[in-house]
Scaffold this motif. Structure first.
Motif, mmCIF file in Angstrom:
data_model
loop_
_atom_site.group_PDB
_atom_site.id
_atom_site.type_symbol
_atom_site.label_atom_id
_atom_site.label_comp_id
_atom_site.label_asym_id
_atom_site.label_seq_id
_atom_site.Cartn_x
_atom_site.Cartn_y
_atom_site.Cartn_z
ATOM 1 N N SER B 72 61.199 -68.033 76.069
ATOM 2 C CA SER B 72 60.366 -68.518 75.241
ATOM 3 C C SER B 72 59.303 -67.174 75.070
ATOM 4 O O SER B 72 58.398 -67.104 74.133
ATOM 5 C CB SER B 72 59.442 -69.588 76.224
ATOM 6 O OG SER B 72 58.991 -69.320 77.356
ATOM 7 N N ALA B 99 64.268 -78.698 66.477
ATOM 8 C CA ALA B 99 62.902 -79.060 67.108
ATOM 9 C C ALA B 99 62.781 -78.730 68.575
ATOM 10 O O ALA B 99 61.348 -78.365 68.833
ATOM 11 C CB ALA B 99 62.576 -80.346 66.743
ATOM 12 N N LEU B 100 63.674 -78.447 69.373
ATOM 13 C CA LEU B 100 63.594 -78.148 70.739
ATOM 14 C C LEU B 100 62.910 -76.763 70.772
ATOM 15 O O LEU B 100 62.950 -75.788 70.207
ATOM 16 C CB LEU B 100 65.229 -77.903 71.400
ATOM 17 C CG LEU B 100 65.558 -79.130 72.023
ATOM 18 C CD1 LEU B 100 66.821 -78.642 72.522
ATOM 19 C CD2 LEU B 100 64.870 -79.828 73.152
ATOM 20 N N GLY B 101 61.733 -77.125 71.832
ATOM 21 C CA GLY B 101 60.796 -76.122 72.209
ATOM 22 C C GLY B 101 59.878 -75.770 71.245
ATOM 23 O O GLY B 101 59.098 -74.612 71.594
ATOM 24 N N LEU B 102 59.819 -76.199 70.182
ATOM 25 C CA LEU B 102 58.728 -76.043 69.148
ATOM 26 C C LEU B 102 57.522 -76.905 69.605
ATOM 27 O O LEU B 102 57.810 -77.990 69.993
ATOM 28 C CB LEU B 102 59.264 -76.174 67.575
ATOM 29 C CG LEU B 102 60.302 -75.348 67.179
ATOM 30 C CD1 LEU B 102 60.842 -75.642 65.546
ATOM 31 C CD2 LEU B 102 59.806 -73.883 67.073
ATOM 32 N N THR B 110 57.555 -86.731 68.736
ATOM 33 C CA THR B 110 58.340 -85.526 67.862
ATOM 34 C C THR B 110 58.159 -85.749 66.455
ATOM 35 O O THR B 110 57.626 -86.855 65.907
ATOM 36 C CB THR B 110 59.900 -85.901 68.138
ATOM 37 O OG1 THR B 110 60.119 -87.257 67.885
ATOM 38 C CG2 THR B 110 60.315 -85.580 69.502
ATOM 39 N N ARG B 155 62.639 -70.372 63.115
ATOM 40 C CA ARG B 155 61.610 -69.850 64.126
ATOM 41 C C ARG B 155 60.994 -68.381 63.457
ATOM 42 O O ARG B 155 60.059 -67.779 64.309
ATOM 43 C CB ARG B 155 61.887 -69.532 65.471
ATOM 44 C CG ARG B 155 62.208 -70.747 66.394
ATOM 45 C CD ARG B 155 63.038 -70.961 67.435
ATOM 46 N NE ARG B 155 62.827 -72.037 68.187
ATOM 47 C CZ ARG B 155 63.556 -73.132 67.953
ATOM 48 N NH1 ARG B 155 64.160 -73.199 66.640
ATOM 49 N NH2 ARG B 155 63.379 -74.290 68.565
#
Ligand SMILES: Nc1ncnc2c1ncn2[C@@H]1O[C@H](COP(=O)(O)OP(=O)(O)OP(=O)(O)O)[C@@H](O)[C@H]1O
Ligand SMILES: [Mg+2]
Lengths: 310, 502
Positions: B72, B99-102, B110, B155
């Motif tokens: 991260s 979307a994971l981690g955003l 979500t 990203r």
């Protein structure tokens, strides 16, 4: 046998089946969240015992049921912190750590009971029934479905809540990800440790509530009050294929079978001494269901696997 | 200077994976890392991305020293990575994986609709077609790779690491990818690119750094070198890039596939009434764009996927269509899966255990009811040496080997079983050219002694180089069979794309 199938008996068996399902449901919903994150907590039964004692003792001393439930929740949370530290922060093996928690809960709850209470006294008030206005007075259906205590209503309302949590929230998505492929989640900056820790806390708090429901519905505490209920809740998670609705179906099955056994004993259809034999029935059903489900549904791929980076 | 890595050293038990590596990447440039399997490329990149911590050395981003403790932190400073082994959660949808981690636009909830919308924009802008609502486990490997690239594009990384991104792409997809990557460098982003395919390296790179045994052994530019020279820098000897294929007269058909129908993961027909023969002493190569049923064809022949009732798979005149994998193996079938980590090897098992995985029951490796550990060790030592598997010992778990070396372990095992019929999927995906040369020569040697080989590969050069006949697969059917003498890259490319009228 014939007098089992009267409307009034069926309605009362159904109602007590739902009531008896409550602790199973709370515990298995919590464990579902934990396992979806990849953590198996075999200590559920121990947490329930500790929390049940906490709730019992509080109710006994203060006669405040709200406070009793709150104490049980906090006890669950505290044990969750310990379990999280052991398995997530220290990467210990989950199986044996959970058994440790169970044994601790079993012994320590009894010890506290002996030292602080000694002779078993019932709590001044059990969880009161609350008839839902309107619905509660529908003949038969009202008695079966809408004349329950608040914890039972709450447990069933938790089912859609947990579904929502797992499917619609960022936290739930992270839980599913770390339970399936923690490396992938980690590589995107999802904290595997924090997510699993949170899932453990939710699970153990729910186990605490399950302990409260058990003891405040029955009204009395004794050594090993749960009699393996926490382990059955874990089996229910498998039975329910790691889905909240599945956990509900499994819990209802157990509740109903238990209620039926009790009723048959009251009627004398089966001897009272045959308690072990009769309570085996749901376990057998579970095993059959698990065999049937084997290969059809998959457990979270990272279940029981500690996660660590190099 | 966008990135400087200085004196990076990383040790694993028994391995010096990185030995004082220096690497510099400029803005707007593609810097390629080239090196044999196990040279330490992925390790260096994982250090950059915060997945490993270096033992020595420092990392500077735009001149500022940086300690990257976790992915991260890397993402926060604008570093993105497309991993060699997919970093996807198979049970989640494409949108969820992205979307994971955003941070979600809807707080604790979500925001998959918005994510899907942006995915669609990105995939449209870059020609990376994916359906955001599909679960990843239902996708073919090539599609999964697209998801990985979309994850990084989403990203908006200013420094993007691509660890063998082309290993699973078709030539056309590679061309498209290169257009995307070029567009990214034009915007000033820096790229670190890893590939074993020299023509790609020559086409895309601005700078090339060559690694061997964890250390930098050379630095060059495409304008100053050639493919042959690069190969030599990497391997330390000259390498034959196109395999020799002596003429052999094909024998009797050993694998006869009639009216094969196989369902894909989505429940629709992936292989539809396919007919194909493979004779002894012959390699038949399947050419096709990923997702046209090749994977299902291979799995159905191997017995890992059910063929529909009317299908026939004749293995040396026995219909094996409804038999299990064990029986097929006993009848002489060998199989090298494209999913090496799930179907080909057991990660926690050691190298030597993996090498005897299919004949652990045979007399060679047992004494009575027990395994004969001495024979197993000897077999392990022999094969590791013969196939040049780079591993600290034969007791190392396969999961800690580099990607290409895992592939070599599987191939070593399958080839030594001396199969009568062999199904080989993507045999050199992710394998360095020195080893690829060896694997190719082994496949041809097998053919020369009479093995019937069905080769499935997305590397068209490999298919053309190895096959006696090339079968073009499109939408679950064989649309053309071309003898090797008549094989032309462009013509096959068109057929693969479904253009038949020329
Ligand atoms: N987690 C690990 N534990 C132990 N050894 C490792 C680990 N990761 C890599 N290695 C070892 O470090 C060396 C370098 O591996 P690395 O994956 O960086 O190679 P690579 O250049 O990426 O190769 P390839 O082209 O095959 O992907 C290899 O010998 C490998 O076995
Ligand atoms: Mg690598």
């Amino acid at each position: 046998m014939s007098d089992f199938f009267t409307v009034s008996v069926l309605v009362s068996v159904f109602a007590s089946g739902i009531r008896l399902a409550t602790p199973y449901l709370l515990a298995s919903l919590g464990e579902t969240i934990g396992q979806r994150s990849g953590v198996l907590n075999l200590g559920v039964d121990g947490i329930m015992l500790l929390a049940a004692f906490g709730a019992y003792y509080t109710a006994l001393k203060t006669d405040n049921l709200w406070l009793a439930v709150l104490v049980a929740l906090l006890v669950g949370l505290m044990v969750g912190v310990v379990y999280g530290l052991i398995t997530v922060s220290l990467h210990a093996a989950q199986g044996i750590s959970g058994i440790g928690i169970f044994l601790f809960g079993l012994g320590f709850s009894d010890l506290l009971f002996q030292v602080w209470v000694g002779t078993p006294l019932p709590v001044p008030h059990k969880l009161p029934k609350l008839s839902i206005p309107g619905l509660g007075s529908i003949p038969n259906i009202g008695e079966a479905l809408f004349q329950h205590n608040l914890m039972t209503y709450g447990a069933f309302m938790l089912v859609p809540a947990v579904m929502f949590l797992l499917q619609k929230t960022t936290f739930g998505m992270n839980v599913r990800a770390v339970g399936e492929n923690p490396q992938a989640a980690d590589s995107l900056g999802v904290s595997v440790g924090r997510t699993r820790f949170m899932a453990i806390l939710l699970g153990s708090s729910a186990a605490g509530l399950a302990g409260a429901a058990l003891v405040l519905q029955g009204g009395i505490f004794q050594a090993n009050l749960t009699n393996g209920l926490g382990f059955i809740a874990i089996a229910i998670v498998y039975f329910g294929a790691w889905r909240p609705l599945g956990a509900m179906a499994g819990s209802l099955l157990y509740g109903m079978v238990n209620a039926t056994v009790v009723q048959l004993k009251v009627q004398g259809t089966i001897p009272r001494s045959a308690s072990d034999l009769a309570s085996m029935a749901p376990a057998v059903i579970t095993i059959l269901a698990l065999v049937f489900l084997a290969g059809r549904v998959k457990a979270p791929a990272a279940l029981t696997k500690p996660f660590a980076r190099h | 200077m966008l990135l400087e890595m200085k004196g990076i050293t990383k040790r694993f038990p028994g391995v010096l994976a990185n030995d004082g590596i220096d690497l510099e990447v400029e803005e707007g440039q593609v810097h390629t890392l080239l090196g044999e399997n196990g040279a330490g490329k992925s390790t260096l990149m994982k250090i950059l991305f915060g997945l490993y911590q270096q033992d020595e050395g420092e990392v500077l981003l735009r001149g500022k020293p940086l300690s990257i403790g976790s992915p991260s932190e890397a993402i926060d400073v604008g570093i993105g990575m497309v991993h060699q082994h997919f970093m996807l959660v198979p049970t989640l949808t494409v949108a969820e994986n992205v979307a994971l981690g955003l941070k979600s636009g809807r707080g604790a909830l979500t925001d998959l609709d918005a994510v899907s919308k942006r995915i669609n924009e990105i995939s449209e802008a870059h020609g990376l077609s994916v359906d955001p609502s599909v679960e990843v486990w239902r996708m073919a490997v090539g599609e999964r790779q697209r998801v990985e690239i979309i994850k990084a594009l989403y990203r908006d990384a200013t420094l993007l690491v691509l660890d063998e991104p082309t290993a699973v792409l078709t030539p056309q997809e590679v061309d498209d990818l290169f257009v995307i990557l070029r567009r990214m460098t034009d915007e000033g982003r820096g790229l670190i690119f890893i590939s074993h395919k020299l023509h790609e390296v020559m086409a895309l790179s601005d700078e090339i750094t060559v690694l061997r045994n964890g250390a930098v052994t050379g630095h060059t530019r495409p304008s100053e070198t050639s493919r042959e020279q690069l190969a030599e820098m990497m391997v330390g000897r000259s390498v034959k890039l196109v395999p020799d294929r002596p003429h052999v007269t094909a024998g009797e058909p050993r694998l006869v596939i009639k009216n094969l129908e196989v369902k894909g993961d989505r429940g629709t027909m992936a292989v539809e009434g396919l007919n194909l023969d493979v004779c002894g002493g012959e390699i038949v190569g399947i050419a096709g764009v990923s997702g046209n049923g090749q994977k299902e064809l291979a799995e159905a022949v191997a017995g890992l996927r059910r063929a529909e009732g009317s299908s026939h798979i004749m293995l040396n005149d026995v219909d094996v269509a409804q038999l299990d994998t064990r029986k097929r193996r006993d009848l002489g079938l060998g199989y090298v899966s494209e999913e090496r980590m799930t179907d080909g090897a057991i990660g926690e098992f050691s190298v030597s255990e993996n090498l005897i995985l299919v004949d652990h029951g045979s007399e060679k490796f047992t004494k009575g009811k027990f395994l004969d550990f001495k024979a197993i060790r000897e077999q392990g030592e022999t094969l590791v040496k013969k196939f040049a598997v780079k591993t600290p010992s034969i007791d190392t778990p396969v999961s800690s080997l580099s990607g290409g070396n895992i592939q070599k372990v599987i191939l070593a095992r399958e080839l030594t079983a001396k199969p009568s019929v062999m199904v080989v999927a993507q045999p050199t995906r992710g394998v360095d050219i020195g080893s690829a040369e060896y694997i190719h020569s082994q496949l041809i040697a097998q053919r020369d002694v009479g093995t019937a080989t069905l080769l499935i590969s997305e590397d068209l050069d490999e298919v053309i180089g190895l096959s006696d006949r090339i079968a073009v697969m499109f939408e679950g059917e064989i649309v053309a069979i071309i003898p090797s003498e008549e094989a032309e890259r462009d013509k096959i490319g068109l057929l693969m794309a479904g253009v038949f009228d020329s």
